[in-house]
Design a protein around this motif. Structure first.
Motif, PDB file in Angstrom:
ATOM      1  N   UNK A  66       0.791  -1.214   0.000  1.00 24.47           N
ATOM      2  CA  UNK A  66       0.000   0.000   0.000  1.00 24.47           C
ATOM      3  C   UNK A  66       0.822   1.261   0.000  1.00 24.47           C
ATOM      4  N   UNK A  67       0.143   2.359   0.347  1.00 20.70           N
ATOM      5  CA  UNK A  67       0.754   3.682   0.268  1.00 20.70           C
ATOM      6  C   UNK A  67       0.854   4.320   1.652  1.00 20.70           C
ATOM      7  N   UNK A  68       1.814   5.213   1.765  1.00 21.22           N
ATOM      8  CA  UNK A  68       1.855   6.091   2.933  1.00 21.22           C
ATOM      9  C   UNK A  68       0.988   7.309   2.623  1.00 21.22           C
ATOM     10  N   UNK A  69       0.917   8.259   3.545  1.00 25.15           N
ATOM     11  CA  UNK A  69       0.208   9.501   3.295  1.00 25.15           C
ATOM     12  C   UNK A  69       1.186  10.522   2.722  1.00 25.15           C
ATOM     13  N   UNK A  70       0.640  11.536   2.061  1.00 21.88           N
ATOM     14  CA  UNK A  70       1.501  12.587   1.518  1.00 21.88           C
ATOM     15  C   UNK A  70       2.111  13.386   2.668  1.00 21.88           C
ATOM     16  N   UNK A  71       3.179  14.103   2.367  1.00 17.99           N
ATOM     17  CA  UNK A  71       3.950  14.806   3.394  1.00 17.99           C
ATOM     18  C   UNK A  71       4.327  16.183   2.876  1.00 17.99           C
ATOM     19  N   UNK A  72       4.460  17.125   3.797  1.00 12.84           N
ATOM     20  CA  UNK A  72       4.862  18.478   3.443  1.00 12.84           C
ATOM     21  C   UNK A  72       6.247  18.782   4.009  1.00 12.84           C
ATOM     22  N   UNK A  73       7.133  19.322   3.163  1.00 11.00           N
ATOM     23  CA  UNK A  73       8.423  19.833   3.601  1.00 11.00           C
ATOM     24  C   UNK A  73       8.293  21.349   3.650  1.00 11.00           C
ATOM     25  N   UNK A  74       8.640  21.932   4.801  1.00 13.99           N
ATOM     26  CA  UNK A  74       8.330  23.334   5.067  1.00 13.99           C
ATOM     27  C   UNK A  74       9.611  24.132   5.317  1.00 13.99           C
ATOM     28  N   UNK A  75       9.708  25.320   4.714  1.00 13.88           N
ATOM     29  CA  UNK A  75      10.851  26.201   4.960  1.00 13.88           C
ATOM     30  C   UNK A  75      11.791  26.258   3.769  1.00 13.88           C
ATOM     31  N   UNK A  76      12.487  27.381   3.634  1.00 10.46           N
ATOM     32  CA  UNK A  76      13.312  27.589   2.438  1.00 10.46           C
ATOM     33  C   UNK A  76      14.485  26.615   2.358  1.00 10.46           C
ATOM     34  N   UNK A 144       4.742  13.148  -2.516  1.00  9.34           N
ATOM     35  CA  UNK A 144       3.631  12.220  -2.747  1.00  9.34           C
ATOM     36  C   UNK A 144       3.744  10.981  -1.867  1.00  9.34           C
ATOM     37  N   UNK A 145       2.643  10.241  -1.705  1.00  4.87           N
ATOM     38  CA  UNK A 145       2.677   9.012  -0.905  1.00  4.87           C
ATOM     39  C   UNK A 145       3.671   8.003  -1.471  1.00  4.87           C
ATOM     40  N   UNK A 146       4.366   7.311  -0.567  1.00  4.43           N
ATOM     41  CA  UNK A 146       5.344   6.298  -0.990  1.00  4.43           C
ATOM     42  C   UNK A 146       4.625   4.990  -1.289  1.00  4.43           C
ATOM     43  N   UNK A 147       5.003   4.343  -2.384  1.00  5.08           N
ATOM     44  CA  UNK A 147       4.412   3.057  -2.779  1.00  5.08           C
ATOM     45  C   UNK A 147       5.230   1.931  -2.168  1.00  5.08           C
ATOM     46  N   UNK A 148       4.715   1.322  -1.101  1.00  2.31           N
ATOM     47  CA  UNK A 148       5.430   0.228  -0.454  1.00  2.31           C
ATOM     48  C   UNK A 148       5.248  -1.074  -1.240  1.00  2.31           C
ATOM     49  N   UNK A 202       9.522   3.573  11.579  1.00  2.00           N
ATOM     50  CA  UNK A 202       9.820   4.635  10.620  1.00  2.00           C
ATOM     51  C   UNK A 202       9.309   4.254   9.240  1.00  2.00           C
ATOM     52  N   UNK A 203       8.832   5.246   8.515  1.00  2.00           N
ATOM     53  CA  UNK A 203       8.399   5.042   7.146  1.00  2.00           C
ATOM     54  C   UNK A 203       9.245   5.857   6.188  1.00  2.00           C
ATOM     55  N   UNK A 204       8.936   5.733   4.906  1.00  2.00           N
ATOM     56  CA  UNK A 204       9.706   6.427   3.883  1.00  2.00           C
ATOM     57  C   UNK A 204       9.243   7.876   3.765  1.00  2.00           C
ATOM     58  N   UNK A 205       9.694   8.683   4.733  1.00  2.48           N
ATOM     59  CA  UNK A 205       9.416  10.108   4.726  1.00  2.48           C
ATOM     60  C   UNK A 205      10.480  10.841   3.898  1.00  2.48           C
ATOM     61  N   UNK A 206      10.314  12.167   3.821  1.00  4.74           N
ATOM     62  CA  UNK A 206      11.324  12.964   3.109  1.00  4.74           C
ATOM     63  C   UNK A 206      12.689  12.824   3.764  1.00  4.74           C
ATOM     64  N   UNK A 207      12.712  12.720   5.109  1.00  7.24           N
ATOM     65  CA  UNK A 207      13.989  12.543   5.803  1.00  7.24           C
ATOM     66  C   UNK A 207      14.672  11.238   5.438  1.00  7.24           C
ATOM     67  N   UNK A 208      13.874  10.162   5.316  1.00  6.90           N
ATOM     68  CA  UNK A 208      14.445   8.874   4.912  1.00  6.90           C
ATOM     69  C   UNK A 208      14.967   8.939   3.483  1.00  6.90           C
ATOM     70  N   UNK A 209      14.230   9.600   2.590  1.00 14.94           N
ATOM     71  CA  UNK A 209      14.676   9.755   1.209  1.00 14.94           C
ATOM     72  C   UNK A 209      16.012  10.488   1.153  1.00 14.94           C
TER      73      UNK A 209
END
Length: 314
Positions: A66-76, A144-148, A202-209
């Motif tokens: 399945x998929x994770x939820x979408x995520x927001x990266x905030x700040x310049x 976007x959501x990660x495709x596991x 832990x899931x495949x968030x922006x930090x993991x990427x």
């Protein structure tokens, strides 16, 4: 004659024969089909995966992926770094009338160069609402959501390559940066993927990427509804499950199982393996540390074991 009629009148209808079913039941069903044609067989899954890749069709998600939820990266700075490091992105939101400094220009340039990222201008109140009042500095990046994958897909991919599966499973690892580091090590040493539990992990968030340094694009991460059951399923498929533990019965250098199909289970730095997962492992091994450190984080521990496995498989 009357007696005969009475006997026949007790019947509910004409007696029906077997229609040849008994005769057909005695006939052989022919030779056993090859493994690639038997439903559910690992070789059939590998053949299907190869066919999907050849036709460019996306792989169907099984239960437990399945998929994770979408995520927001905030700040310049975070947005710029995410774009620079290849984190997948679908939309870059830019505040109306933003102070167009160097970091903003660099982020916009990276988004344009990568392509496939929508640029949306939005008023500050809308960005405040999207980020729940975080200090977004006028830039918000939507990941976007990660495709596991499914845990079985990793085994099928190994069989497709004609190789013994080399998989890492994480038990209780909650820091996305550790997950990203493990993904990077699996990719570096020829592993076939990482398995994480669906909950409390832990899931495949922006930090993991970001920590994976782009290797997450080619190294699948599978999500298991229940990690213990996933490990038991691997064992039934002939794969040895090796857990890393500070009090393990054997040392890493003495473990011959790394030569063949293996799943390496890494626990959290503080608690190690959970009880059920530890009891499920075929072997519990320790990494000798002459320097006297009590434990290693998941990324470092996985890298050491993966190097040893890759060295033996040359």
């Amino acid at each position: 004659m009357a007696a005969n009629n009475r006997r026949m009148s007790g019947k509910k209808g004409a007696q029906v024969g077997s229609g040849g079913k008994r005769r057909r039941g005695l006939e052989g069903k022919g030779p056993t089909p090859p493994a690639e044609m038997r439903k559910g067989h690992a070789k059939q899954r590998a053949a299907n995966a190869k066919a999907r890749r050849a036709t460019g069709r996306p792989q169907q998600q099984r239960r437990g992926g399945g998929r994770s939820t979408s995520e927001l990266v905030v700040g310049r700075n975070p947005v710029y770094e995410a774009l620079r490091d290849g984190v997948p992105a679908s939309t870059l939101y830019v505040q109306q009338f933003i102070d167009n400094d160097e970091r903003v220009r660099e982020a916009l340039q990276l988004a344009a160069e990568r392509g496939g990222i929508n640029l949306m201008e939005a008023p500050r109140p809308e960005l405040d609402r999207m980020t729940n009042g975080l200090n977004h500095q006028g830039l918000v990046l939507q990941v976007p959501p990660y495709e596991y994958a499914h845990p079985e897909d990793l085994v099928a991919a190994a069989h497709d390559e004609g190789a013994d599966p080399l998989i890492v499973a994480l038990d209780g690892v909650t820091d996305p940066r550790n997950l990203g580091a493990v993904v990077r090590s699996v990719s570096a040493f020829g592993g076939h993927g990482v398995v994480v539990p669906e909950r409390r992990a832990a899931g495949m968030t922006a930090g993991a990427w970001k920590t994976s340094a782009g290797t997450a694009a080619r190294t699948p991460v599978a999500r298991a509804t229940n990690l213990t059951r996933a490990l038991e399923s691997y064992q039934k498929a002939g794969i040895t499950v090796v857990g890393l533990a500070a009090d393990g019965e054997a040392e890493l250098g003495d473990l011959e199982a790394l030569d063949g199909p293996v799943v390496i289970v890494v626990g959290s730095e503080g608690k190690g393996l959970s009880r059920l997962v530890g009891e499920t492992c075929d072997f519990r091994v320790r990494i000798p540390m002459p320097g006297g450190a009590e434990s290693l984080n998941a990324g470092v521990a996985a890298g050491i074991v993966l190097y040893e496995a890759a060295r033996r498989r040359r």
